[in-house]
Design a protein around this motif. Structure first.
Motif, short mmCIF file in Angstrom:
data_model
loop_
_atom_site.label_atom_id
_atom_site.label_comp_id
_atom_site.label_asym_id
_atom_site.label_seq_id
_atom_site.Cartn_x
_atom_site.Cartn_y
_atom_site.Cartn_z
N LEU A 91 115.43 137.98 142.62
CA LEU A 91 115.03 137.86 141.22
C LEU A 91 116.25 137.86 140.30
N LEU A 92 117.26 138.64 140.62
CA LEU A 92 118.48 138.67 139.81
C LEU A 92 119.27 137.37 139.92
N ALA A 94 117.91 134.38 140.55
CA ALA A 94 117.09 133.21 140.23
C ALA A 94 117.60 132.47 139.00
N CYS A 95 117.98 133.19 137.95
CA CYS A 95 118.44 132.54 136.72
C CYS A 95 119.77 131.83 136.91
N PRO A 96 120.81 132.47 137.44
CA PRO A 96 122.08 131.75 137.61
C PRO A 96 121.98 130.55 138.55
N GLY A 103 119.27 128.78 139.12
CA GLY A 103 118.52 127.74 138.40
C GLY A 103 119.37 127.03 137.38
N MET A 104 120.20 127.78 136.65
CA MET A 104 121.08 127.15 135.67
C MET A 104 122.10 126.24 136.34
#
Length: 68
Positions: free
Chosen positions: A9-10, A12-14, A16-17
């Motif tokens: 989960l931590l 996922a954002c980097p 995805g970016m």
């Protein structure tokens, strides 16, 4: 919630970016391959038309500045 999901989960954002940036840069390369590059005659004619429009918009501004 299982403990191995927290790092996912931590990250996922980097991740995805990074993927979005990679896809966007690849999309920009394809546009230049289709003949819409800066050196094409169509791009030069469009650039000249846009320069004429900008000059038309700026002409009244120059007249009003000179009268001050």
């Amino acid at each position: 919630m299982p403990q191995y999901l927290y790092p996912l989960l931590l990250l996922a954002c980097p991740i995805g970016m990074g993927l979005m940036m990679w896809f966007m840069t690849r999309g920009g390369l394809h546009a230049s391959r289709r003949g819409t590059s800066i050196g094409s005659p169509a791009a030069h004619s469009e650039l000249n038309e846009l320069r004429k429009e900008v000059a038309e918009f700026r002409a009244p501004q120059k007249d009003t500045r000179g009268s001050l």
